[in-house]
Write an enzyme that holds these catalytic residues in place. Structure first.
Site, PDB file in Angstrom:
ATOM      1  N   SER A  40      -0.046   2.292  42.604  1.00 47.68           N
ATOM      2  CA  SER A  40      -0.472   1.391  43.681  1.00 47.68           C
ATOM      3  C   SER A  40      -1.865   1.787  44.197  1.00 47.68           C
ATOM      4  CB  SER A  40       0.589   1.401  44.781  1.00 47.68           C
ATOM      5  OG  SER A  40       0.452   0.301  45.641  1.00 47.68           O
ATOM      6  N   ASP A 160       4.874  -3.428  42.038  1.00 47.90           N
ATOM      7  CA  ASP A 160       4.402  -2.134  42.512  1.00 47.90           C
ATOM      8  C   ASP A 160       5.066  -0.941  41.809  1.00 47.90           C
ATOM      9  OD1 ASP A 160       3.192  -0.279  44.392  1.00 47.90           O
ATOM     10  OD2 ASP A 160       5.136  -0.177  45.372  1.00 47.90           O
TER      11      ASP A 160
END
Length: 284
Positions: A40, A160
């Site tokens: 991320s 993610d």
């Protein structure tokens, strides 16, 4: 460096600005870790570290944090994503604050972006940036559940990376790293809680049961990873860097001065530990 060292970069939204400060100090001192894997925001930090663009990790959010094209509920209502992915990974990346792709692709450092495969619920590691663009890989890794669209990358449907593998140290060890440096964005003693909105997840991700299972167990996997990393640290195989106390910044912070403060905390801590890092990496 006499041994293969890996650098693992946790995400955490804008808490990652703290990590950016540390990496900027590494760049100042020409600390070039040969293997870098990020999740991320950590993946974005890692990309800028490899492209050697000191300051870029703080310049972009500091300048655009209050620009609705960057982050806003308007984006979410119109496009189904809190962060303006097209604005971030196309407009900013290619025009407004250009990413140095030449330096990145010419680097000898190995770079891996961590995402979550929605079909399998397992981590998906992206490292072939000739097959998949770096921007698309970063977009997948930063696409937070509930507030982002699923990113299609070839045959994969991704979200993610922090869902399946928030601290991908095992991947680094499996890839042959003998020692690892891990930059976390939470202080020592932090225990992750169970992920919220799981009832909503049954609706939004009804076609992805394995993703939902991974989301359900995310806190358990995270907390176990911290325990294992601390054992590696005791054995001299890991060097863990983390804030001395809870960072004065939210995951989706909108206060510029708090962003700057978090960055400065990381930069200062980088200064404080640089000699320990050199010793750990066996840099003369």
């Amino acid at each position: 460096m006499k041994k293969k060292i890996g650098l693992i970069l946790e995400g955490g939204g804008f808490r990652g600005i703290y990590s950016a400060g540390i990496l900027d100090y590494f760049l100042e001192k020409n600390i070039e870790i040969p293997y870098v894997i990020g999740v991320s925001m950590g993946a974005c930090n890692g990309a800028n570290y490899i492209s050697k663009q000191k300051g870029r990790n703080i310049e972009i959010p500091y300048k655009y944090i209050n620009d609705e094209r960057y982050i806003s509920y308007k984006n979410f209502l119109k496009k189904g994503e809190l962060f303006g992915m097209e604005f971030i990974f196309e407009e900013i990346t290619n025009k407004l604050n250009p990413f140095d792709f030449d330096t990145f692709y010419n680097s000898k450092q190995k770079f891996i972006v961590t995402a979550t495969d929605c079909k399998t619920g397992k981590a998906h590691y992206i490292e072939n940036f000739k097959k998949y663009s770096l921007s698309e890989a970063l977009k997948a890794s930063t696409s937070l559940p509930y507030v982002s669209k699923i990113v299609k990358l070839g045959e994969y449907e991704l979200l993610d990376g922090g869902i399946a593998d928030p601290i991908p140290y095992k991947k680094a060890l499996d890839d042959g790293c003998e020692k690892i440096i891990v930059i976390l964005t939470q202080p020592k003693g932090y225990v992750k809680s169970k992920m919220k909105l799981q009832t909503l997840g049954k609706i939004i991700y009804k076609d992805y049961p394995k993703l939902r299972e991974t989301m359900k167990n995310r806190h358990i996997n995270y907390n176990n990873a911290i325990k294992e990393l601390e054992k590696l640290e005791e054995n001299g195989k890991a060097f863990i860097i983390r804030p001395k106390s809870k960072l004065p910044i939210a995951r989706t912070e909108r206060d510029k001065e708090k962003l700057k403060k978090a960055f400065e905390l990381g930069y200062t801590q980088g200064k404080e530990i640089i000699n320990e890092i050199k010793k750990f990496c066996e840099i003369e």
